[in-house]
Write an enzyme that holds these catalytic residues in place. Structure first.
Site, mmCIF file in Angstrom:
data_model
loop_
_atom_site.group_PDB
_atom_site.id
_atom_site.type_symbol
_atom_site.label_atom_id
_atom_site.label_comp_id
_atom_site.label_asym_id
_atom_site.label_seq_id
_atom_site.Cartn_x
_atom_site.Cartn_y
_atom_site.Cartn_z
ATOM 1 C CB CYS A 360 76.109 -14.103 32.816
ATOM 2 S SG CYS A 360 74.354 -13.675 32.791
ATOM 3 C CG HIS A 491 73.883 -16.791 29.256
ATOM 4 N ND1 HIS A 491 74.542 -16.566 30.441
ATOM 5 C CD2 HIS A 491 74.813 -17.318 28.395
ATOM 6 C CE1 HIS A 491 75.800 -16.962 30.328
ATOM 7 N NE2 HIS A 491 75.989 -17.419 29.094
ATOM 8 C CG ASP A 512 79.016 -18.609 27.743
ATOM 9 O OD1 ASP A 512 78.779 -18.029 28.833
ATOM 10 O OD2 ASP A 512 78.233 -19.411 27.217
#
Length: 578
Positions: A360, A491, A512
């Protein structure tokens, strides 16, 4: 026929044998005080009760006291105490032994003294009584020689001297041992001394003192045994504690090792390979499950190897035109929104099978870099750059470490990212941007600033970042500000805008990397609905992590500023709010 066990005479019936035995008993009864004999049992009882009443009463009391003392004494007394009690218990009864010397010599000094005094007095009174009874006195004179023949002459209980008769012995005791007879034995007024430990009653203080000393000796012995046992118990307890500590330390070490390995796997530091290995492994699984044809596997593998060779992302996870689609949506719908601020143009990159679960941070950097590459203000520092693939980004961060940026962060990751699945966060993104000459800084929202663990100060800061003037502006404001890198535990995401609703609440617009391309494609439709923005909208109540960090881009660094930033990164600091 019945035979007598005493003389051997035989009789024909039981009543005759009973009468024969009674004759033996009547002839064998002897007074224990004055040696009177030749009378039957009833006459002897009458003689003792009348002539020796005080002596008989004294002896009964003495025997009763000794019986009580014997019963209340502890059975665990040592051999010395037991011997003394056994000897004393035999002394009071005159009929218990026909040899007064044996009994008297084992008697304690005070007990023997009192007993002999009373015997002497009662012996004198007995003789007076015998003078008033002529017949019984004659029998005594006749039987006397027989008694002395059977039992021997009397012996002094104090010095052992033997006299011819009991009268001479009485005279000897009164003359030679008068000092031992000067303390008469009292009756009911004699004081009793009670043991403070067991309650035993004694008539003599010295005997009581010896008795208490035995208690103390036994107590000291028990204390010594208790101390030894206590020492052993302490040693055993210490050994058990050491064994328990050893097991606990061993278990803690095992758990720490397991947790460390788990963290290594979680953050991609377990030497299980990086992007390339994970991508190939997942494609092989797809082939084995029949979801991918072998030819497709080889085609994708060739494309991946080409992308890794040139260091440029293949663009298969890229979605462009998002800001334009949002501008169009807010112009035509979103009646509940009072005003909205959007960042500069940005592309969305989502995670692929090669970086799923750990990529991520890399994907958010690609989003941020895609916006900077479309902004002319950053052409000088990013000249000739394209969106790099994840292994290339890892190489770029390692190069920044080699230049001297963030040595502490490099040390934590063992100065190596290539070939790993190591996570990166706000510090690594800041280091990479600074090494490229992009001016940015980190803001740390290290604790909640609102109710229920919310962060309203974070929303206010982002609003101020995108808008200087809130009033009098159009509903949709497309700014030139780049997106914001947003990091929280586990995250990271990218903030591309913020809504201010008519009720004055704020809502962030967030991309996202975990959202797939098919969901992002819905935003690009001309008739996009409000549900299409559900993946992007995050209200104050949706962000409740304990800590958030953002990386905000502010411009381009001069060479001098870049050197200063490198020096400052030796001890990494961030602006904290609050």
């Amino acid at each position: 026929m019945f035979s007598c066990d005493i003389c051997g005479e035989t009789v024909t019936s039981a009543p005759d044998m009973k009468a024969h035995l009674n004759a033996h008993l009547e002839n064998g009864v002897i007074c224990p005080f004055c040696k009177l004999s030749g009378v039957n049992y009833d006459e002897m009882c009458f003689h003792i009760e009348t002539a020796h009443f005080e002596q008989s009463e004294l002896e009964r009391n003495f025997q009763r006291n000794h019986t009580m003392q014997y019963r209340t004494s502890d059975n665990k007394r040592d051999n010395t105490l037991q011997c003394r009690m056994e000897v004393n218990s035999r002394l009071p009864s005159a009929c218990a032994s026909n040899h007064p010397r044996s009994s008297a010599q084992n008697l304690s000094k005070d007990g023997a003294l009192k007993h002999k005094t009373c015997c002497s007095e009662n012996l004198t009174e007995s003789r007076k009584f015998q003078k008033s009874r002529g017949k019984q006195s004659d029998r005594t004179k006749i039987k006397g020689p027989i008694y002395e023949t059977m039992y021997g002459p009397p012996e002094c209980p104090f010095c052992g001297k033997i006299e011819i008769c009991s009268q001479d012995m009485e005279t000897h005791v009164k003359t030679k041992h008068a000092n031992l007879l000067d303390t008469p034995l009292g009756d009911c007024d004699q004081p009793l001394y009670h043991c403070p430990m067991c309650g035993l009653s004694c008539t003599n203080y010295h005997i009581l003192q010896e008795h208490v000393d035995l208690h103390l000796e036994e107590s000291n012995f028990r204390q010594g045994m208790d101390s030894v046992q206590c020492s052993r118990d302490l040693e055993l307890a210490h050994q058990l504690q050491q064994e328990e500590d050893r097991k606990r330390h061993s278990e803690e070490s095992r758990q720490e090792g397991e947790e460390f390995q788990k963290l290594q796997r979680q953050y991609g530091l377990d030497n299980s390979g990086g992007y390339k290995q994970q991508q190939l492994r997942n494609m092989e699984i797809e082939v084995s499950r029949g979801r991918m044809h072998a030819s497709e596997f080889h085609r994708r593998k060739a494309d991946m190897m080409e992308s890794l060779a040139i260091g440029i992302d293949d663009g298969k996870t890229r979605t462009s035109g998002i800001i334009e689609a949002l501008h169009r949506y807010y112009q035509n719908a979103a009646a509940e929104v009072r005003q909205v601020w959007l960042s500069a143009a940005v592309d969305h990159f989502h995670s692929s099978s090669g970086d799923k679960g750990w990529g991520c941070g890399y994907r958010n950097f690609q989003m941020l870099l895609s916006s900077l590459l479309q902004n002319d203000a950053y052409n000088d520092c990013l000249t000739g750059m394209s969106i790099p693939c994840i292994p290339k980004i890892q190489t770029m961060i390692e190069d920044a470490w080699k230049e001297g940026f963030d040595p502490q962060g490099a040390s934590q990751l063992n100065n190596r990212l290539q070939g790993t699945k190591a996570w990166i966060g706000a510090c690594e993104v800041y280091t990479l941007l600074t090494s490229l000459g992009v001016k940015c800084h980190i803001i740390d929202f290290h604790k909640s600033t609102g109710p229920l663990g919310t962060h309203p100060r974070l929303f206010e800061w982002i609003l101020n970042y995108y808008s200087l003037e809130r009033e009098g502006n159009p509903k949709v404001v497309c700014t030139s500000k780049p997106p914001i890198y947003l990091q929280h535990q586990g995250h990271s995401r990218t903030v591309i805008g913020i809504e201010e609703r008519k009720n004055r609440t704020l809502c962030l617009l967030i991309l996202d990397p975990g959202c797939p391309s098919r969901e992002m494609q819905k935003l690009l439709k001309q008739d996009a609905e409000a549900n299409s923005l559900k993946q992007l909208r995050k209200f104050v109540g949706n962000l409740k992590h304990q800590q958030y960090q953002i990386v905000a881009v502010e411009g381009v660094l001069s060479p001098e500023e870049k050197v200063a930033k490198r020096q400052a990164s030796q001890v990494f600091t961030a602006e904290k709010i609050p």
